[in-house]
Design an enzyme around this catalytic site. Structure first.
Site, PDB file in Angstrom:
ATOM      1  CG  ASP A   1       1.717  -0.086  -7.460  1.00  0.00           C
ATOM      2  OD1 ASP A   1       0.642   0.412  -7.854  1.00  0.00           O
ATOM      3  OD2 ASP A   1       2.768   0.564  -7.353  1.00  0.00           O
TER       4      ASP A   1
ATOM      5  CG  ASP B   1      -2.869   2.578  -8.810  1.00  0.00           C
ATOM      6  OD1 ASP B   1      -2.790   3.131  -7.688  1.00  0.00           O
ATOM      7  OD2 ASP B   1      -2.105   2.857  -9.748  1.00  0.00           O
ATOM      8  CD  GLU B   2       0.507   2.013  -3.501  1.00  0.00           C
ATOM      9  OE1 GLU B   2       1.517   1.878  -2.800  1.00  0.00           O
ATOM     10  OE2 GLU B   2       0.189   3.089  -4.059  1.00  0.00           O
TER      11      GLU B   2
END
Length: 398
Positions: free
Chosen positions: A11, A106-107
């Site tokens: 993350d 973003d993960e």
């Protein structure tokens, strides 16, 4: 074959704000708030840790963020840039394993169970990921390593910022049980209140609670699901064929909008921009989705999937227009409207008709799209617009 799985959750820390700082080092150390014009009616998309100290958080009305953090530096969303950087990060993750599930820009989750001979154990791989992301992008990732997705997600979150938490199989219950019940997947504010009414404040207390007692407050399936999570059991696999990767555009209005013709106009403009970017990447998509946020800030998504990939602006807009026509927005006006595409495939030739000829209309549309892309590349994306997007246009046609 290893019996225990090893799942890594990656993350990125304050991703949007971190990318903005990467592009503008003068923002380092400052309260960066990414979102709409602070004098308008939009919302916060993301913010740095310096801004969070003042109570600023994502989805907060931008004016409220300005009140709480008047000295903050407000920057507009640059989704194209974030998606580009996201693609670079995902390439790094994919260099470790093909079992990668991107769940947002973003993960991602990685199943590295079969990668030990190549890269070492889960902790070593996690460290390598952090170092490689930082070295190649200049961005910081928080990493959680655990036997399942649920625990790895919590581990990466608890370690932020710049986190690195490893939970061994025999440490799962020790790690989970002191945590508040709100950390359980699927436990929102309402469910949390119901669990608190049973005097269940920690995950350990949920684990010890008889399932029949839980069923008195929540559904049988939910009770069983929470019991399994509280025991550290999560059998869900890393889904490598998910639809997390996407391209999208959103717009927050200065005043709430109920006029579908105006919304159609905005969506057409957004579709043209998203599809231009898609063609720039030599990609096609199968799924189009409509995004809207009501005046109460609740966000909704509607989607439809085609039977084959396309890169046609008109074809995708027809999907978006149909979704718009079916929506009544729960009887409320709209604060935000947007669209996006996902379920990407390789750039392929158009289907042939029964006589082996490309469909005339498809060829015509493809030629128009190609010409507009060339003009946009040479003279700027705003040089040429559809007639429907001019101020005096009849908005009944694209």
């Amino acid at each position: 074959m290893r019996s225990e799985r090893t799942i890594i959750h990656v993350d990125m820390d304050c991703f949007y704000a971190a990318v903005e700082r990467l592009d503008n080092p003068d923002l380092n150390g400052k309260a960066v708030i990414v979102g709409a014009d602070p004098h308008g009616r939009g919302v916060v998309s993301a913010c740095s840790y310096e801004a969070r100290v003042y109570g600023v958080h994502s989805a907060m009305p931008i004016r409220e963020a300005k009140k709480r953090c008047p000295h903050g530096v407000f920057v507009p969303v640059n989704m194209h840039r974030y998606e580009k950087m996201s693609g670079h990060i995902m390439d790094i993750l994919n260099s470790f394993t093909d079992k990668t599930e991107q769940v947002s820009v973003d993960e991602a989750f990685l199943d590295v169970t079969e990668c030990f001979k190549l890269f070492g154990n889960g902790a070593q791989i996690g460290r390598m990921i952090k170092e490689r992301v930082l070295t190649q992008t200049g961005l910081v990732a928080s990493v959680g390593v655990a036997p399942c997705k649920f625990v790895s997600k919590i581990a990466s979150d608890l370690g932020k910022p710049d986190g690195f938490v490893v939970v061994a199989p025999d440490e799962v219950l020790t790690f989970l049980h002191p945590l508040p019940v709100g950390k359980l997947w699927g436990v929102g504010k309402q469910t949390e209140k119901l669990l608190h009414a049973l005097n269940l404040k920690t995950i350990g207390q949920v684990h010890a609670c008889p399932v029949e007692v839980l069923c008195a407050k929540i559904s049988d399936s939910s009770a069983q699901f929470l019991k399994e999570l509280a025991a550290g059991m999560d059998t869900r696999t890393v889904e490598t064929l998910g639809e997390a990767k996407s391209m999208s555009e959103e717009r927050t209005f200065q005043e709430d909008v109920g006029d579908k013709q105006l919304l159609r106009h905005v969506l057409l403009e957004q579709t043209d921009e998203v599809m231009r970017r898609l063609r720039e990447e030599n990609m096609k998509c199968r799924t189009a989705y409509l995004i809207f946020r009501n005046t109460d800030f609740t966000k909704h998504t509607r989607r439809t999937t085609l039977n084959r990939p396309t890169d046609s602006s008109n074809e995708i807009f027809a999907c978006i227009e149909k979704l718009l026509g079916q929506e009544d927005f729960y009887g409320k006006k709209v604060r935000l409207i947007g669209m996006g595409v996902t379920h990407f495939g390789d750039d392929q030739e158009p289907q042939l008709d029964l006589f082996g000829q490309k469909k005339t209309e498809e060829v015509k549309t493809k030629s128009i799209d190609a010409a507009r892309d060339i003009i946009a590349q040479k003279f700027g994306k705003d040089t040429l617009k559809r007639a429907a997007l001019t101020p005096q246009a009849d908005h009944t046609r694209p």
